[in-house]
Design a protein around this motif. Structure first.
Motif, PDB file in Angstrom:
ATOM      1  N   TYR A  44       0.844  -1.189   0.000  1.00 64.19           N
ATOM      2  CA  TYR A  44       0.000   0.000   0.000  1.00 64.19           C
ATOM      3  C   TYR A  44       0.884   1.246   0.000  1.00 64.19           C
ATOM      4  O   TYR A  44       2.060   1.203   0.370  1.00 64.19           O
ATOM      5  N   TYR A  47      -0.357   7.589   2.974  1.00 58.16           N
ATOM      6  CA  TYR A  47      -0.456   9.045   2.826  1.00 58.16           C
ATOM      7  C   TYR A  47       0.030   9.678   4.135  1.00 58.16           C
ATOM      8  O   TYR A  47      -0.742   9.951   5.050  1.00 58.16           O
ATOM      9  N   GLN A  62      -6.889   2.313   7.818  1.00 55.05           N
ATOM     10  CA  GLN A  62      -7.124   1.854   6.451  1.00 55.05           C
ATOM     11  C   GLN A  62      -7.407   3.005   5.492  1.00 55.05           C
ATOM     12  O   GLN A  62      -7.137   2.911   4.297  1.00 55.05           O
ATOM     13  N   SER A  63      -7.927   4.119   6.023  1.00 55.97           N
ATOM     14  CA  SER A  63      -8.324   5.211   5.136  1.00 55.97           C
ATOM     15  C   SER A  63      -7.137   5.894   4.466  1.00 55.97           C
ATOM     16  O   SER A  63      -7.290   6.486   3.400  1.00 55.97           O
ATOM     17  N   ILE A  64      -5.941   5.831   5.074  1.00 57.94           N
ATOM     18  CA  ILE A  64      -4.791   6.487   4.441  1.00 57.94           C
ATOM     19  C   ILE A  64      -3.761   5.480   3.923  1.00 57.94           C
ATOM     20  O   ILE A  64      -2.672   5.855   3.512  1.00 57.94           O
ATOM     21  N   VAL A  66      -3.415   3.309   0.956  1.00 57.64           N
ATOM     22  CA  VAL A  66      -4.050   3.126  -0.355  1.00 57.64           C
ATOM     23  C   VAL A  66      -3.479   1.872  -1.020  1.00 57.64           C
ATOM     24  O   VAL A  66      -2.283   1.817  -1.347  1.00 57.64           O
ATOM     25  N   LEU A 394      -5.235  12.355  -2.450  1.00 57.33           N
ATOM     26  CA  LEU A 394      -5.406  10.907  -2.291  1.00 57.33           C
ATOM     27  C   LEU A 394      -5.595  10.264  -3.653  1.00 57.33           C
ATOM     28  O   LEU A 394      -6.308  10.796  -4.515  1.00 57.33           O
ATOM     29  N   THR A 396      -6.965   7.336  -4.857  1.00 55.02           N
ATOM     30  CA  THR A 396      -8.122   6.597  -5.348  1.00 55.02           C
ATOM     31  C   THR A 396      -9.416   7.193  -4.794  1.00 55.02           C
ATOM     32  O   THR A 396      -9.437   7.825  -3.734  1.00 55.02           O
ATOM     33  N   ALA A 399     -10.262   5.794  -1.341  1.00 53.63           N
ATOM     34  CA  ALA A 399      -9.572   6.475  -0.245  1.00 53.63           C
ATOM     35  C   ALA A 399     -10.232   7.815   0.060  1.00 53.63           C
ATOM     36  O   ALA A 399     -10.392   8.199   1.228  1.00 53.63           O
ATOM     37  N   LYS A 400     -10.637   8.524  -0.976  1.00 54.15           N
ATOM     38  CA  LYS A 400     -11.287   9.824  -0.771  1.00 54.15           C
ATOM     39  C   LYS A 400     -12.600   9.674  -0.019  1.00 54.15           C
ATOM     40  O   LYS A 400     -12.918  10.467   0.873  1.00 54.15           O
ATOM     41  N   ARG A 402     -13.441   7.189   2.020  1.00 48.55           N
ATOM     42  CA  ARG A 402     -13.148   6.776   3.392  1.00 48.55           C
ATOM     43  C   ARG A 402     -12.734   7.969   4.253  1.00 48.55           C
ATOM     44  O   ARG A 402     -13.202   8.132   5.379  1.00 48.55           O
ATOM     45  N   VAL A 403     -11.832   8.796   3.720  1.00 49.82           N
ATOM     46  CA  VAL A 403     -11.345   9.940   4.488  1.00 49.82           C
ATOM     47  C   VAL A 403     -12.468  10.946   4.732  1.00 49.82           C
ATOM     48  O   VAL A 403     -12.648  11.436   5.856  1.00 49.82           O
TER      49      VAL A 403
END
Length: 457
Positions: A44, A47, A62-64, A66, A394, A396, A399-400, A402-403
Motif C-alpha cells: 500500500y 499518505y 485503512q483510510s490512508i 491506499v 489521495l 483513489t 480512499a477519498k 473513506r477519508v
C-alpha cells in the motif's frame, strides 16, 4: 541461461515518488517494452501527511493506506520486502523479503525512492524510550498508548504516577511534530471529560524544538499564529531546547528541566534511507547527488528522487535542492518515469521543474494555518484549504470516500476513545520499527553478489 529479453525496470519504494513513477510507467509503456517491478515491504501507499490524524483517531488506519493491488490493470510485479543494498556496477539490488530471505534482483534501470527514516542523535535512552511517527503501525500504537495512559492514571492512587502518565512530550517543531502534538492534545482534551476521577489540569503537552521558530517555512506571521493557537490550547512550547536524556518515566531537557512522563514522541526530522549509503556514490546531506533529470552522473539508468535524491530546484535557479516533501515527490515520480522511458527509447531527458504550491498545517478541529500560492490563511478557511488539498491528493476514489466519511463522522459524533490492545504486549519504540540495522555496507553488497555468481545479462 538468462531468458529475460525485455528491459527490467526496478522501482524501490512505494511512497509518493515510487507509486507515481510506477503508475506513469504502466500508462506509457506497453507490456512488451519492459517489465516493471516494485520493491516494498507493504502493498500500500501510505499518505504520510495525515498520519497524525490516525494517531488521534480522526481517521482510521485503512483510510490512508491506499492499496496497490486494487487496480484491475495493475501489472507491475510486487516483491514484498525491503532493498538493503545496491551494486550499480553489477546492476543488482539485494532484497530482504518479508519471510527474511535475501535475494539478488538484477535490473537494467533502477529508480531509487526508498523514502526516509527518523533522524536520531546520540542521546542516552532516546531509541529505547521514544516513539516515532513514520509508519502506520507507529501511529496506531501511539493512539493506543496515549489512551492507555489515561486509563492507567485513572486506575492509580499514586499522585506521582498520575502526573507522569498525564504529561506528554513531543520533540520536533516541524509539520509532523506540530500536527502530532496538536491532534493528540485534542484527543486527550476530549477524552478526559469521560474520566471523572482525573483532574483535566494534570494533562500537559510539551512541544519542544532546538530551532528558534516553530515551522519557519511558514514565515513569521503564520508561524506565530500557529504558536498562539497551540499555546491558547494549553500546549507548552519550548524553543531552543532539546532532549538531554530519556528514561522510562522521565525526560531531561537540555535546559535542565526534568519532566515526569511515560510518553516521548520523537519527530525531529528525517534522513535518507540507509540504502543510499550502500551505493558508495556521492551524496548531499545523505541524499544521492543527482542531476536535474534525477539521473546519477556516470550511471545511465540509475535514478534517485524524493527523500533519496538531492534534486536541484530549477524553479529557484538550481542552487538549492528540492525539499523532501510529498508535493515534490509526487511530481518527481512522474518526471522520472518519463525519463526512464526516454532512456529506453534513446530520447533526451527532461529536467524536473516545479514551483512549490504552498503549505498547509492542520492543527485539529477548526484550527489550521495555510499558505496556498503565497496567500496566508488562518482558522476555518485554512482548514478547508488544508483538508481540501489532502483530500484531492489521495490517489483513489475509495480512499477519498473513506477519508471524507471519517472526517464527517468525527465532526458529528466525536471519538469513542477505544484502545485496541493489539500491540500492548510488544514494545514499539524508535528502534523497533525502522530496521536500520538490516542494511549492508557497499563491501557486503559486492561480496554477496560476487559470491552468488550473479552476472550482468
Amino acid at each position: 541461461m538468462n531468458t529475460v529479453t525485455r528491459p527490467r525496470i526496478l522501482v524501490v519504494g512505494a511512497g509518493f515518488a515510487g507509486v507515481e513513477c510506477v503508475r506513469r510507467l504502466e500508462r506509457k509503456l506497453t507490456p512488451e517494452e519492459a517489465d516493471v517491478t516494485l520493491v516494498t515491504p507493504f502493498s500500500y501507499q501510505l499518505y504520510l501527511p495525515l498520519l497524525p490524524q490516525v494517531a488521534s483517531g480522526v481517521l482510521t488506519p485503512q483510510s490512508i493506506a491506499v492499496s496497490l493491488r486494487r487496480s484491475k490493470k495493475y501489472r507491475t510485479r510486487i516483491i514484498p520486502g525491503g532493498a538493503i543494498g545496491v551494486d550499480i556496477k553489477a546492476k543488482v539490488c539485494v532484497i530482504r523479503t518479508i519471510n527474511d530471505e535475501i535475494v539478488n534482483e538484477p535490473y537494467d534501470y533502477i529508480v531509487l525512492s526508498p523514502g526516509s527514516i527518523t533522524r536520531t542523535f546520540d542521546i542516552p535512552g532516546l531509541t529505547d524510550h521514544a516513539f516515532g511517527m513514520k509508519t502506520l503501525a507507529e501511529a496506531a500504537y501511539i493512539r493506543d498508548h496515549v489512551i492507555t495512559q489515561l486509563d492507567l492514571a485513572d486506575a492509580s492512587d499514586d499522585p506521582a504516577e498520575k502526573a507522569s502518565r498525564l504529561q506528554f512530550v513531543v520533540v520536533g517543531g516541524g509539520y509532523a511534530g506540530t500536527e502530532t502534538a496538536a491532534c493528540l492534545q485534542k484527543l486527550t482534551h476530549a477524552a478526559v471529560k469521560r474520566y471523572p476521577r482525573l483532574d483535566p489540569g494534570l494533562i500537559k503537552w510539551h512541544l519542544i524544538d532546538i530551532a528558534p521558530k516553530l515551522m519557519p517555512e511558514l514565515g513569521d506571521k503564520l508561524g506565530k499564529s500557529a504558536q498562539e493557537i497551540l499555546t491558547r490550547r494549553g500546549i507548552d512550547i519550548s524553543l531552543g531546547v532539546s532532549i538531554a536524556k530519556a528514561g522510562p518515566e522521565e525526560v531531561t531537557f537540555t535546559d535542565g528541566r526534568v519532566v515526569p512522563t511515560r510518553t516521548l514522541i520523537w519527530t525531529a526530522g528525517v534522513v535518507a534511507s540507509p540504502l543510499i549509503a550502500t551505493l558508495g556514490a556521492e551524496t548531499v546531506r545523505g541524499r544521492l547527488a543527482v542531476t536535474a533529470d534525477m539521473n546519477l552522473p556516470g550511471h545511465d539508468g540509475v535514478f534517485a528522487l524524493g527523500d533519496a535524491g538531492a534534486v536541484p530546484d530549477e524553479a529557484k535557479g538550481g542552487d538549492a535542492i528540492c525539499p523532501p516533501t510529498a508535493q515534490h515527490a509526487m511530481r518527481q515520480g512522474r518526471v522520472v518515469a518519463e525519463n526512464v522511458i526516454a532512456t529506453l527509447r534513446n530520447q533526451p531527458l527532461k529536467p524536473y521543474v516545479h514551483k512549490d504550491l504552498g503549505l498547509v498545517v492542520d492543527l485539529g478541529g477548526k484550527d489550521a494555518v495555510s499558505k496556498p500560492l503565497g496567500i496566508e490563511l488562518r482558522g476555518f478557511p485554512a482548514q478547508v484549504v488544508a483538508r481540501g488539498y489532502h483530500w484531492s491528493a489521495l490517489r483513489t476514489n475509495v480512499a477519498k470516500v473513506r477519508v471524507a466519511t471519517n472526517w464527517t463522522l468525527n465532526a458529528l459524533a466525536g471519538d469513542d476513545f477505544v484502545r485496541t490492545g493489539f500491540q500492548a504486549r510488544k514494545p514499539a519504540t524508535l528502534k523497533d520499527f525502522e530496521y536500520t540495522d538490516s542494511y549492508l555496507s557497499p563491501e557486503q553488497v559486492r561480496d554477496r553478489i560476487e559470491g552468488s555468481g550473479t552476472q550482468e545479462p
